[in-house]
Design a protein around this motif. Sequence first.
Motif, short mmCIF file in Angstrom:
data_model
loop_
_atom_site.label_atom_id
_atom_site.label_comp_id
_atom_site.label_asym_id
_atom_site.label_seq_id
_atom_site.Cartn_x
_atom_site.Cartn_y
_atom_site.Cartn_z
N SER A 201 0.84 -1.20 0.00
CA SER A 201 0.00 0.00 0.00
C SER A 201 0.88 1.25 0.00
CB SER A 201 -0.89 0.00 1.23
OG SER A 201 -0.10 0.17 2.40
N PRO A 202 0.33 2.40 -0.38
CA PRO A 202 1.11 3.65 -0.32
C PRO A 202 1.69 3.92 1.06
CG PRO A 202 -0.89 4.00 -1.58
CD PRO A 202 -0.99 2.62 -1.00
N SER A 203 0.93 3.59 2.10
CA SER A 203 1.43 3.84 3.46
C SER A 203 2.59 2.92 3.80
CB SER A 203 0.30 3.67 4.49
OG SER A 203 -0.24 2.36 4.43
N GLU A 204 2.52 1.66 3.34
CA GLU A 204 3.63 0.73 3.58
C GLU A 204 4.89 1.21 2.85
OE1 GLU A 204 2.27 -3.79 4.03
OE2 GLU A 204 1.27 -2.82 2.33
N MET A 205 4.71 1.67 1.61
CA MET A 205 5.86 2.16 0.85
C MET A 205 6.42 3.44 1.48
SD MET A 205 6.55 -0.05 -1.49
CE MET A 205 7.69 0.87 -2.53
N ALA A 206 5.54 4.32 1.94
CA ALA A 206 5.98 5.57 2.56
C ALA A 206 6.78 5.30 3.83
CB ALA A 206 4.78 6.46 2.85
N GLU A 207 6.32 4.32 4.60
CA GLU A 207 7.03 3.96 5.83
C GLU A 207 8.39 3.36 5.50
OE1 GLU A 207 6.45 1.05 9.73
OE2 GLU A 207 4.76 1.39 8.37
N LEU A 208 8.42 2.52 4.45
CA LEU A 208 9.66 1.85 4.05
C LEU A 208 10.73 2.85 3.62
CD1 LEU A 208 10.61 -1.12 3.80
CD2 LEU A 208 9.78 -1.09 1.43
N PHE A 209 10.28 3.97 3.01
CA PHE A 209 11.21 4.98 2.53
C PHE A 209 11.01 6.32 3.24
CE2 PHE A 209 11.11 1.85 -0.88
CZ PHE A 209 12.44 1.77 -1.25
N SER A 210 10.70 6.23 4.52
CA SER A 210 10.42 7.46 5.29
C SER A 210 11.64 8.38 5.35
CB SER A 210 9.97 7.10 6.70
OG SER A 210 10.95 6.32 7.37
N ASP A 211 12.84 7.79 5.21
CA ASP A 211 14.06 8.61 5.24
C ASP A 211 14.38 9.24 3.88
OD1 ASP A 211 14.42 5.96 4.35
OD2 ASP A 211 16.60 6.11 4.59
N ILE A 212 13.69 8.79 2.83
CA ILE A 212 13.90 9.35 1.48
C ILE A 212 12.52 9.65 0.88
CG2 ILE A 212 15.24 9.10 -0.66
CD1 ILE A 212 16.44 6.55 0.55
N PRO A 213 11.75 10.56 1.46
CA PRO A 213 10.37 10.79 1.01
C PRO A 213 10.25 11.18 -0.45
CG PRO A 213 11.11 12.56 2.46
CD PRO A 213 12.14 11.48 2.54
N GLU A 214 11.31 11.83 -0.99
CA GLU A 214 11.23 12.24 -2.40
C GLU A 214 11.16 11.04 -3.34
OE1 GLU A 214 15.72 12.44 -1.36
OE2 GLU A 214 13.78 12.70 -0.37
N ALA A 215 11.68 9.88 -2.91
CA ALA A 215 11.59 8.67 -3.75
C ALA A 215 10.15 8.22 -3.90
CB ALA A 215 12.45 7.56 -3.15
#
Length: 846
Positions: A256-270
């Motif tokens: 989900s978008p939230s899972e992906m956002a959490e996975l890359f929380s340190d690189i939000p621009e990705a």
Amino acid sequence: MQTFSHLHVHSYYSILDGIASPEQLLQKAKNDGMTAMALTDHGNMFGIKDFYNEAKKIGIKPILGCEAYMSTDRFEKKSSSTGKRDYFHIILLAKNITGYKNLLKLISYSWIEGFYYKPRIDNELLEKYHEGIIVSSACLGGEIPQAILKKDIATAEKTVQYFKNLFGSDFYLELQRHNVTTPGLSNNVFEKQQEVNKYLIEFSKKYNVKLIATNDVHFVNKEDADTHDHLICITTGSNINDTDRLRYTWEEYLKSPSEMAELFSDIPEAITNTQEIVEKIEDFELDKAPIMPDFKIPDKFESEGDYLKFLVYEGAKKRYGNNLTEEIKNRIDFELHTVIDMGYPGYFLIVWDLIRHARQMGVSVGPGRGSAAGSIISYVLEITQIDPIKYGLLFERFLNPERISLPDIDIDFDEDGRDKVLSWVSKKYGYEKVAQLITFGKMAPKMAIRDVARVRDLPLFEANRLAKMVPAEPKTTFKLAYEKVPELKKERENSPNPEIKKTLEVAEKLEGCIRQTGTHACGVIIGKNNLMEEIPVLTQKDNKLLITQFEGAPAEECGMLKMDFLGLKTLSIIRDAVREVKKSKGIELDIDKINLEDKKTLELFSRGETIGIFQFESDGMRENLRSLKPDKFSDIIAMAALYRPGPMQYIPIYIKRRHGKEKITYDIPQVEKHLQETYGITVYQEQVMLLSQDLAGFTKGEADALRKAMGKKKRFIIDKMKPKFIDGCIKNNIQKEKAEKIWRDWENFAEYAFNKSHSTCYAYLAFQAAYLKAHYPHEFLVASLGKNISETKKIVTFINDAKRMKISILPPDINESFEGFTLTKDNKIYYGLNAIKSVGENVAHE
């Protein structure tokens, strides 16, 4: 606000690697609130049209792409010095219609020019067709990640600069993080990803290339990982318990978008950069009106329509004589007007031309197939051999004048001649404009059980026992199998052996996954331009023609002209029997001019002696023929229509009425005109069409729409048309109660009613074979044996039929026998040397 879209996604069109259909992936994306998604299957565009259609339907923006294989030289067909195959992964996305057309070319040429274990492109091809393409660096298999893992940072940087220079801001560096959360799995992949990501982030800053996050999706939900693991074992020939085998991380699901956002929380621009790509993607249309191939006409004619009209009236003189009746002229003019108005004269010219050339090459052509026999244009152009006026066949069943749709003329050729025709078509229109249709073989229950059992080490006898429980009927699913075979369901739910339960559970989930590609038995595409302008194509080993990457329906939606060329064994048998007649009796027999009311042939049908007769040789059919005792060709047509699941139940009534044992009744006198030939029973779709016009004033187009709705059980359309029918009947002084009864009867039976044009064509073909068997049994038998020489069961059947006819088939004789079965001047048949087990063709020939 939407912040993430998946741009690296594999469906089951990544064959034996992905397990989800495009529809399943899109529905999950929709449920998770995503508004866009890409499809990037490995090296192909097989699923792109299905994906596009479904995405449009459910309101998701489709991003059309491919994970292509990149090689240093697509023409190099050998492995590298290390023994490894030369290719990297690269993600290509179509930004606009120009990009889509370039993607078609890149992927098509990867098969045509670059195939070596995988379909490959190279820098030269990418540079030529880069416009409108968005590129990302792909997974660990990408060129840049591979260089990083080899510690060759200089090459990695050089590659980044190459893609940046070529694609500018449409080149992205792709980050993936598959941190294993499943106990027992190695985290080796994640560790490599972290190493690669570190450098990619550096390159992003150094060369001003944006980052995107992806998940290399191969299945829909996390819980599907185990099923996917089994599929990988099937693909690689591994055992599920092997420790040293290819394993995924179990994280390659549609997060989900939230899972992906959490996975890359340190690189939000990705995450947000994926939306930048989505916004770059333009909306473009793939569906097109039919694109007719060019057909060169003689200079003296102004248009294809003028030339078609000339040919039709010349052909009509040959068929009907110089003095055409008003009925014939009116029918010809109506059909010509419809065809020209719809823009399809070129289609008829193409078919006429290829059939004419087929005959000139000595290829046998069938009398027609399907609704095309309802066209008088087809008849006078000798595309078909059935007179539609004589047999009451309808043009609007073939081409509805009120609904523009491409005509569909299917053509039967003898088995040996079909390839000649295909070769001729390819030379006539150009190699790049002609292709056969691809097919996709999906995992069915029997095969899925055996595949899963093998990778789980379930004993072979158990695997066979379970597989044999599945009914051997076409299109059987696990759901149907469990309904029909309670023992199988019991094994799934209550087997004391957990391995059996697990095998069935996984096999169920793999059902429907694509297992292999094939070539359609008869479907052919002919294009106006190079096919890869509209659809992707590929090549297959041992096939001289191109193959489409889309199946028939999606290809047609893209404007492609599809035709069906079927190789029919019966035509080969008829041709060979005619040749045998000439050789043994000196008689030049024109099989298309035989008397279709020939008494001796009808008597053969009446006795049910139809072994070897197309469509009439089953035990049930022969039994019904003996009861019916047909004495006219129309009875043969009716039996061809009735002997099918569903209408078969009406055969006893038909036979009783035929012999006067049951009274023939008509609801109203007006229906007798169209039901008389079938003893008051609605056998044909054409009867429904004609009656709806006569009784209720339906137009030809409305009558065809009714036929189609009833045949396909389209309840909404049926209910909508009913009031019009009832009102029309009342206006024609037919009582409402009578009209209601006629409508009810149609609803009950019309779904079983058959296409009379099709049954007439097949009855015609069967009658030709039966005529030969009745009048020239020795010659017919030799031809039948020769065309079934490798089928032992068939040979035995024909030998037994020969005994019934008191025809002797003698053992092989080195002095008399040839490769095939041989008929001597004194009517002796010698066994063919090729039919002897272990005697090859070369030995027999010598």
